[in-house]
Design a protein around this motif. Structure first.
Motif, mmCIF file in Angstrom:
data_model
loop_
_atom_site.group_PDB
_atom_site.id
_atom_site.type_symbol
_atom_site.label_atom_id
_atom_site.label_comp_id
_atom_site.label_asym_id
_atom_site.label_seq_id
_atom_site.Cartn_x
_atom_site.Cartn_y
_atom_site.Cartn_z
ATOM 1 N N ASP A 1 -19.809 38.241 22.255
ATOM 2 C CA ASP A 1 -20.799 38.831 21.345
ATOM 3 C C ASP A 1 -20.386 38.587 19.897
ATOM 4 O O ASP A 1 -19.634 39.362 19.300
ATOM 5 C CB ASP A 1 -20.911 40.334 21.628
ATOM 6 N N ASP A 2 -20.911 37.504 19.304
ATOM 7 C CA ASP A 2 -20.530 37.136 17.944
ATOM 8 C C ASP A 2 -20.865 38.228 16.930
ATOM 9 O O ASP A 2 -20.054 38.552 16.062
ATOM 10 C CB ASP A 2 -21.244 35.843 17.532
ATOM 11 N N GLU A 3 -22.049 38.784 17.010
ATOM 12 C CA GLU A 3 -22.475 39.775 16.021
ATOM 13 C C GLU A 3 -21.636 41.049 16.129
ATOM 14 O O GLU A 3 -21.228 41.626 15.116
ATOM 15 C CB GLU A 3 -23.960 40.108 16.199
ATOM 16 N N ARG A 4 -21.382 41.499 17.338
ATOM 17 C CA ARG A 4 -20.576 42.717 17.498
ATOM 18 C C ARG A 4 -19.158 42.482 16.990
ATOM 19 O O ARG A 4 -18.566 43.343 16.352
ATOM 20 C CB ARG A 4 -20.549 43.148 18.965
ATOM 21 N N ARG A 5 -18.595 41.344 17.305
ATOM 22 C CA ARG A 5 -17.236 41.016 16.863
ATOM 23 C C ARG A 5 -17.138 41.043 15.342
ATOM 24 O O ARG A 5 -16.209 41.630 14.778
ATOM 25 C CB ARG A 5 -16.843 39.633 17.402
ATOM 26 N N ARG A 6 -18.114 40.443 14.678
ATOM 27 C CA ARG A 6 -18.075 40.398 13.220
ATOM 28 C C ARG A 6 -18.304 41.782 12.619
ATOM 29 O O ARG A 6 -17.651 42.154 11.629
ATOM 30 C CB ARG A 6 -19.127 39.410 12.702
ATOM 31 N N HIS A 7 -19.215 42.546 13.201
ATOM 32 C CA HIS A 7 -19.459 43.901 12.711
ATOM 33 C C HIS A 7 -18.208 44.766 12.871
ATOM 34 O O HIS A 7 -17.834 45.511 11.944
ATOM 35 C CB HIS A 7 -20.645 44.525 13.453
ATOM 36 N N MET A 8 -17.571 44.677 14.022
ATOM 37 C CA MET A 8 -16.357 45.466 14.247
ATOM 38 C C MET A 8 -15.239 45.032 13.302
ATOM 39 O O MET A 8 -14.431 45.860 12.853
ATOM 40 C CB MET A 8 -15.913 45.350 15.707
ATOM 41 N N ALA B 1 -3.734 43.487 10.849
ATOM 42 C CA ALA B 1 -4.884 42.711 11.318
ATOM 43 C C ALA B 1 -6.198 43.335 10.870
ATOM 44 O O ALA B 1 -7.117 42.632 10.414
ATOM 45 C CB ALA B 1 -4.843 42.601 12.840
ATOM 46 N N MET B 2 -6.301 44.655 10.984
ATOM 47 C CA MET B 2 -7.532 45.328 10.580
ATOM 48 C C MET B 2 -7.783 45.166 9.088
ATOM 49 O O MET B 2 -8.931 44.961 8.661
ATOM 50 C CB MET B 2 -7.456 46.809 10.958
ATOM 51 N N PRO C 1 -4.824 43.230 0.910
ATOM 52 C CA PRO C 1 -4.843 41.776 1.147
ATOM 53 C C PRO C 1 -5.180 41.001 -0.123
ATOM 54 O O PRO C 1 -5.933 41.474 -0.976
ATOM 55 C CB PRO C 1 -5.937 41.606 2.209
ATOM 56 N N VAL C 2 -4.633 39.815 -0.230
ATOM 57 C CA VAL C 2 -4.935 38.957 -1.377
ATOM 58 C C VAL C 2 -5.860 37.815 -0.978
ATOM 59 O O VAL C 2 -6.452 37.170 -1.843
ATOM 60 C CB VAL C 2 -3.644 38.390 -2.007
ATOM 61 N N LEU C 3 -5.987 37.553 0.317
ATOM 62 C CA LEU C 3 -6.852 36.483 0.803
ATOM 63 C C LEU C 3 -8.195 37.044 1.260
ATOM 64 O O LEU C 3 -8.284 38.214 1.644
ATOM 65 C CB LEU C 3 -6.185 35.762 1.983
ATOM 66 N N PRO C 4 -9.250 36.239 1.230
ATOM 67 C CA PRO C 4 -10.534 36.695 1.774
ATOM 68 C C PRO C 4 -10.380 37.070 3.246
ATOM 69 O O PRO C 4 -9.625 36.428 3.990
ATOM 70 C CB PRO C 4 -11.440 35.466 1.608
ATOM 71 N N ALA C 5 -11.081 38.101 3.657
ATOM 72 C CA ALA C 5 -10.982 38.572 5.032
ATOM 73 C C ALA C 5 -11.528 37.535 6.014
ATOM 74 O O ALA C 5 -12.329 36.663 5.651
ATOM 75 C CB ALA C 5 -11.752 39.880 5.193
ATOM 76 N N ALA C 6 -11.088 37.638 7.255
ATOM 77 C CA ALA C 6 -11.605 36.775 8.324
ATOM 78 C C ALA C 6 -13.116 36.999 8.451
ATOM 79 O O ALA C 6 -13.605 38.116 8.292
ATOM 80 C CB ALA C 6 -10.904 37.099 9.635
ATOM 81 N N ASP C 7 -13.845 35.920 8.760
ATOM 82 C CA ASP C 7 -15.297 36.048 8.888
ATOM 83 C C ASP C 7 -15.769 36.129 10.332
ATOM 84 O O ASP C 7 -16.966 36.227 10.607
ATOM 85 C CB ASP C 7 -16.007 34.905 8.164
ATOM 86 N N ALA D 1 -13.377 47.444 10.824
ATOM 87 C CA ALA D 1 -11.919 47.562 10.869
ATOM 88 C C ALA D 1 -11.328 47.460 9.474
ATOM 89 O O ALA D 1 -10.431 48.234 9.099
ATOM 90 C CB ALA D 1 -11.336 46.477 11.775
ATOM 91 N N GLN D 2 -11.825 46.509 8.697
ATOM 92 C CA GLN D 2 -11.324 46.339 7.333
ATOM 93 C C GLN D 2 -11.564 47.598 6.505
ATOM 94 O O GLN D 2 -10.676 48.043 5.758
ATOM 95 C CB GLN D 2 -11.998 45.133 6.682
ATOM 96 N N GLU D 3 -12.737 48.188 6.650
ATOM 97 C CA GLU D 3 -13.063 49.400 5.891
ATOM 98 C C GLU D 3 -12.206 50.577 6.357
ATOM 99 O O GLU D 3 -11.633 51.308 5.538
ATOM 100 C CB GLU D 3 -14.551 49.722 6.073
ATOM 101 N N ASN D 4 -12.092 50.779 7.660
ATOM 102 C CA ASN D 4 -11.357 51.934 8.182
ATOM 103 C C ASN D 4 -9.866 51.858 7.888
ATOM 104 O O ASN D 4 -9.199 52.892 7.746
ATOM 105 C CB ASN D 4 -11.583 52.065 9.688
#
Length: 423
Positions: A339-346, A292-293, A189-195, A350-353
């Protein structure tokens, strides 16, 4: 080394086109690469192609649709193939002429009918790799017969999932042909990841029945009832547009669900969301899942054959739910919406995996396949699997694939001589 891809129509929109462009551009950093498009219907491709990759069409439908030879049925392209009616005696001749004259060291076919062309018309000196972007079980019995006769002349056959590679090894008699899974790659990706803060679910793909956008819309109605400030954006075009528009209106979701039309590239749209979703009945790989990941979105997907379960780790970087289960799909979406925290952690996970689908790793695997084909022709044992490719291929390593390599190399010299007599 010169590598040539034979593609149905590089000027259209679709997953096979996307992944071919991605792989060609990644290989172009180390090799001379061209894409040969069997057909062309417009001046420029929908996707931007790196200038290092050359592109040439064989039949220009804008001017040759009524060519006398294009009005005659194809003889080489198999009649049982899905796109048979788009091929003709003209495409037979143009593809045959390209293969006879090619200076490529390696030619890669990208659909069953084009792989058959490679098998029957490519010169003996060229390494032949056939790619399958669908699945064996998706092909009709009639097509399987045609492929079994032709695929034995290939050096290598690749599938996009381990499950489909196993199916080919189990169900098709292809002695001497290496069958391996080669996952689709997605550029860095060239853009910053979704937060993970946007209240947006994103889906993308052709609007066709198998993608089950109707099920996704119905599942999202459960989300909208509890969280009316969340939205679903669906990117793509296709025959289902009218029916989906009517469904959105009937469910009272005009302020929550939006049909956005096609977008290429999709990266700029993925990063505007916080969750990605797919509800397909059938997914040979799942290119949009990886896209997406890589942009930092957890993906909620149906656990359909074959791709999603090989990409998503359920509960870690996304969710897998049963096929055709609206309530399960809606519940999985709600789980992440609530669950905001779980969504962001996942999303971060996802980006790493998804880095395992980075182009550099897939390029390394392609080069290994080519080297192995050359070694097999010479009757030599192939080189060991490089560490990076080994990470991608961990399932094959567990099968003891090194032993398969040695057996393949010993048998292939004799089989190659037999194939020479068949051409």
């Amino acid at each position: 080394m010169k590598i040539s891809f034979l593609l149905h129509n590089a000027y259209g929109i679709g997953g096979t086109i996307t992944t071919t462009f991605n792989l060609a551009q990644a290989l172009a950093g180390r090799h001379q690469v061209e894409i040969v498009s069997a057909m062309r219907h417009r001046e420029q491709p929908n996707f931007t192609l790196d200038p290092k990759v050359s592109l040439r069409p064989l039949v220009d439908l804008r001017h040759e649709r009524k060519h006398p030879l294009h009005l005659r049925p194809a003889r080489v392209f198999p009649a049982a193939e899905y796109r048979y009616r788009q091929y003709s005696e003209l495409t037979d001749q143009r593809i045959g002429a390209y293969l006879a004259e090619t200076e490529a060291d390696v030619v890669i076919g990208t659909r069953p009918g084009l792989n058959v062309h490679l098998a029957h018309q490519a010169p003996e000196r060229v390494i032949l790799i056939g790619q399958e972007h669908l699945t064996l079980d998706h092909h009709s019995p009639r097509l399987r017969i045609a492929l079994r006769r032709a695929y034995g002349r290939l050096d290598t056959l690749t599938t996009v999932t381990e499950a489909d590679a196993a199916a080919y090894r189990r169900k098709m008699w292809l002695p001497g042909v290496r069958v391996e899974a080669l996952p689709n790659s997605v550029p860095d990706p060239v853009l910053p990841a979704a937060d993970g803060t946007a209240k947006v679910v994103v889906a993308a793909g052709r609007l066709v029945p198998v993608k089950r956008y109707d099920l996704l819309i119905e599942a999202f109605a459960l989300v909208a009832t509890e969280h009316p400030d969340w939205h679903l954006r669906i990117y793509g075009q296709g025959e289902e547009h009218g029916r989906l528009r009517e469904l959105i209106g009937r469910l009272g979701l005009n302020n929550n669900v939006f049909l956005m039309g096609a977008a290429a590239p999709m990266e700029g749209e993925w990063v505007k969301g916080s969750i990605a979703a797919t509800a397909a009945d059938f997914e040979p790989f799942g290119m949009t899942i990886v896209e997406a990941m890589r942009c930092g979105l957890p993906v909620v997907s149906t656990d359909c054959p074959h791709g999603p379960a090989e990409i998503i780790k359920d509960g870690v970087d996304g969710r897998l739910v049963p096929v055709d289960d609206r309530d399960a799909l809606g519940a999985a979406l709600l789980e992440l919406v609530r669950d905001d925290e779980r969504r962001r952690h996942m999303g971060r996970t996802a980006q790493e995996n998804a880095r395992r689908y980075a182009p550099a790793l897939v390029v390394e695997q392609v080069e290994r396949l080519i080297d192995a084909a050359r070694s097999a022709r010479a009757g030599e044992a192939p080189a060991p699997v490089p560490p990076a490719a080994s990470r991608i291929k961990r399932a094959l390593v567990s099968e003891g694939f090194a032993a398969r390599d040695a057996a393949y190399a010993m048998a292939s010299g004799a089989l190659r001589a037999v194939r020479r007599g068949r051409r």
